[in-house]
Design a protein around this motif. Structure first.
Motif, PDB file in Angstrom:
ATOM      1  N   CYS A   1       0.846  -1.202   0.000  1.00 17.84           N
ATOM      2  CA  CYS A   1       0.000   0.000   0.000  1.00 17.84           C
ATOM      3  C   CYS A   1       0.881   1.251   0.000  1.00 17.84           C
ATOM      4  CB  CYS A   1      -0.905  -0.009   1.228  1.00 17.84           C
ATOM      5  SG  CYS A   1      -1.907   1.485   1.373  1.00 17.84           S
TER       6      CYS A   1
ATOM      7  N   CYS B   1       0.157   3.381   3.437  1.00 23.44           N
ATOM      8  CA  CYS B   1       0.489   2.983   4.818  1.00 23.44           C
ATOM      9  C   CYS B   1       1.505   1.849   4.924  1.00 23.44           C
ATOM     10  CB  CYS B   1      -0.780   2.610   5.575  1.00 23.44           C
ATOM     11  SG  CYS B   1      -1.428   0.995   5.111  1.00 23.44           S
TER      12      CYS B   1
ATOM     13  N   CYS C   1      -4.222  -0.862   0.419  1.00 22.45           N
ATOM     14  CA  CYS C   1      -4.784  -1.898   1.276  1.00 22.45           C
ATOM     15  C   CYS C   1      -6.294  -1.656   1.406  1.00 22.45           C
ATOM     16  CB  CYS C   1      -4.118  -1.879   2.655  1.00 22.45           C
ATOM     17  SG  CYS C   1      -4.603  -0.452   3.649  1.00 22.45           S
TER      18      CYS C   1
ATOM     19  N   CYS D   1      -7.203   1.762   3.274  1.00 21.77           N
ATOM     20  CA  CYS D   1      -6.860   2.977   2.526  1.00 21.77           C
ATOM     21  C   CYS D   1      -7.692   3.079   1.251  1.00 21.77           C
ATOM     22  CB  CYS D   1      -5.363   2.994   2.199  1.00 21.77           C
ATOM     23  SG  CYS D   1      -4.325   3.160   3.681  1.00 21.77           S
TER      24      CYS D   1
HETATM   25 ZN    ZN Z   1      -2.989   1.249   3.424  1.00 17.79          ZN
END
Ligand code: ZN
Length: 195
Positions: free
Chosen positions: A146, A149, A178, A181
């Motif tokens: 991701c 993050c 992800c 997110c």
């Molecule tokens: Zn994420």
């Protein structure tokens, strides 16, 4: 457990994940290994994927193997008789008949390795991939990271406004996210559309 080292008769393997998850690299790794063992391989991809090259399966890190662009999955049935392994890249763009074609090839004793996006940019199962995963002896999900993050990403979030399902994977069109997110990004877009 299924092992790549135990393949003696036909089988279907699926490698799937989001954009930038290394699907094509994994497909190429498996095929090159077979090639080193002097097994004749054949590789196909849909004609719709014309990124970089017409004749090669090209992955993002530019390790590539030569492939044949085809319009219909049925074209894979006219293989040379000594081919042992068949690779298919970007399989999500094929129609449903690819499922039957893969079964036919595996029933003939071939190892069929399929790479494709498991979900589209809306997060929905992509084309024939769910059915291919169902009939496969082995399914490997590969993951990107991701970009927001650093968790494992399983979504291909589209950065452009185009609503067309088939937009090929240039780096500026998609980002791997992800679950959390991705949901946050979609919510923010919906809020922005209302305003
Ligand atoms: Zn994420």
């Amino acid at each position: 457990m299924f092992s790549e080292n135990n393949i003696k008769s036909g089988c279907v393997e699926v490698i799937c994940g989001s954009m930038f998850s290394g699907k094509t690299e994994e497909l190429i790794r498996r095929l090159k290994r077979a090639q080193f063992a002097n097994q004749k391989i054949a590789i196909f991809k849909p004609t719709i994927d014309t990124r970089y090259s017409d004749k090669e399966v090209v992955s993002h890190d530019l390790h590539s193997v030569t492939s044949t662009p085809i319009r219909e999955p049925e074209e894979m049935l006219n293989l040379e008789p000594d081919v042992m392994e068949v690779g298919i890249d970007e399989a999500q763009f094929f129609g449903d008949s690819i499922v039957k074609v893969c079964q036919t090839l595996a029933n003939r004793g071939l190892r069929v390795i399929i790479a494709g996006l498991d979900t589209d940019f809306k997060g929905k199962p992509f084309g024939p991939m769910p059915a291919l995963m169902a009939i496969a002896e082995d399914v490997q999900k590969v993951h990107a990271i991701c970009v927001k993050c650093g968790n494992l990403a399983n979504h291909s979030h589209r950065l452009t406004a185009s609503k067309k399902l088939v937009v090929l994977g240039e780096k500026d069109s998609y980002e791997p996210l992800c679950r959390q997110c991705y949901n946050a990004a979609i919510e923010a877009e919906q809020e922005a559309a209302k305003a």
